[in-house]
Write an enzyme that holds these catalytic residues in place. Structure first.
Site, short mmCIF file in Angstrom:
data_model
loop_
_atom_site.label_atom_id
_atom_site.label_comp_id
_atom_site.label_asym_id
_atom_site.label_seq_id
_atom_site.Cartn_x
_atom_site.Cartn_y
_atom_site.Cartn_z
N SER A 77 14.60 -16.55 9.44
CA SER A 77 14.95 -15.26 10.04
C SER A 77 14.29 -14.13 9.27
O SER A 77 13.77 -14.33 8.16
CB SER A 77 16.47 -15.05 10.07
N SER A 117 13.63 -6.69 -4.00
CA SER A 117 14.18 -5.56 -3.25
C SER A 117 14.09 -4.30 -4.09
O SER A 117 14.28 -4.34 -5.33
CB SER A 117 15.65 -5.82 -2.89
N TYR A 121 23.69 -8.08 -5.51
CA TYR A 121 22.37 -8.37 -4.97
C TYR A 121 21.28 -7.68 -5.80
O TYR A 121 20.27 -8.28 -6.16
CB TYR A 121 22.34 -7.88 -3.52
N THR A 177 16.02 -6.07 9.57
CA THR A 177 16.20 -7.51 9.62
C THR A 177 17.65 -7.85 9.96
O THR A 177 18.54 -7.01 9.84
CB THR A 177 15.86 -8.14 8.25
N LYS A 230 18.20 -9.20 -8.09
CA LYS A 230 16.82 -8.80 -7.86
C LYS A 230 16.18 -8.25 -9.13
O LYS A 230 14.98 -8.46 -9.36
CB LYS A 230 16.76 -7.75 -6.74
#
Length: 330
Positions: A58, A185, A211, A246, A215
């Site tokens: 995806s 990111s 997150y 996304t 990263k």
């Protein structure tokens, strides 16, 4: 007519970069494509190149998978769900006419599954030209893996580290220098480098911060990999895609998406630099360990407090910690 076109382009790029919105949205690539006279992705030929892509079912990974297949790559699509991954493979084959698309299955946070994946890939691909770490998601709910590692850190830091370690020999056999690419990111710019606080506790858990910490660890390890295996000739690069529309953003950041949706990059635009790093045989190979946005190398620090946190001691501790969690030699 200009004194130095490259200096002018650098000045304009910096002017775009300073206000984050103009850099990370569709504005950034629209201007930079002209500034740097980008080679169109469609002009690259990936025939014969073996590319392993995690998180390919995806978003950015799916967009990159379609492009790699369209350019003739021998592509291994890595996903967690067998039915979905098979469906993506079939979709790519039908859309591109490339029969050299196969699947492999693993949850990148499950180290037993990652070891099995490495065995499968080593048996199937004596040579790997490009290994791309793209798997990972932002979750607002804290979870842990079987060994007790926070799930985001497990899937985006420990699992990719283990897979890279186990596939170094296959990357060594690449016709051109083997490449290991990490999709990071821009959110990592907000977080300091820390081993002690890399895994957030249940009481202070916030998905976006967890997150970003993972990263930050990714881009630091990317630089350290370049130092550790530089003599082997394998090239390591990391990049961030700006702000792309996304499924992950739709699910994890619905308000952010609602406000900025007209300006968000498409998945194909967000994946552009990843594909360029994988296939271009000039600038991406000149120096290992870079961090990129829109085909330009960037600093891994913007804020003074994150720069001051990036000490040799903390780097060494991060490397040792990941080796221990991954069960590999330091």
């Amino acid at each position: 007519m200009t004194a130095n076109p490259s200096r002018l382009a650098g000045f304009i790029d910096a002017a775009i970069e300073f206000p984050i919105v103009s850099s990370y949205t569709t504005i950034g690539p629209a201007i930079r494509r002209r500034l740097d006279d980008w080679t169109p992705i469609e002009s690259y030929d990936a025939t014969g190149r073996v590319i392993v892509l995690t998180g390919a079912t995806s978003g950015l990974g799916l967009a990159a998978a379609h492009q790699f297949a369209a350019l003739g790559a021998t592509l291994v699509v890595v996903g967690r769900n067998e039915t979905k991954t098979i469906g993506v493979r079939d979709e790519i084959e039908k859309a591109t006419g490339n029969p050299n698309v196969s699947i492999a299955l693993a949850d990148m946070g499950d180290l037993v599954a990652v070891r099995s994946l490495a065995e499968t890939l080593a048996a199937r691909c004596p040579r790997i030209d490009v290994l791309i770490h793209n798997a990972g998601a932002l979750s607002d709910v804290r979870a842990t893996t079987a060994d007790g590692t926070e799930a985001t850190v497990a899937s985006q830091v420990v699992g990719p580290f283990l897979l890279t370690t186990l596939l170094l020999d296959q990357l060594d056999h690449a016709d051109r220098p083997g490449r290991v690419l990490t999709m990071s990111s821009g959110g990592m710019y907000s977080q300091k480098l820390s081993v002690t606080n890399l895994e957030m506790s249940e009481s202070d858990y916030k998905g976006s911060a967890q997150y970003a910490r993972a990263k930050r660890a990714q881009v630091t390890l990317n630089e350290m990999w370049a130092e550790h295996v530089g003599s082997r000739g394998i090239v390591f690069q990391a990049m961030h895609p700006g702000w792309s529309d996304t499924p992950g953003v739709q699910e994890a950041l619905p308000t952010f998406r609602k406000v900025l949706r007209p300006f968000l990059r498409t998945p194909a635009s967000g994946a552009d630099t990843l594909i360029w790093l994988a296939l271009d045989d000039e600038e991406p190979l000149q120096e290992s360990g870079g961090f990129w946005l829109d085909r330009r190398r960037r600093s891994i620090h913007i804020l003074p407090n994150t720069r001051s946190s990036d000490t040799p001691d903390r780097r060494a501790r991060l490397w040792s910690w990941v080796c221990e969690r991954a069960g590999v030699n330091d």
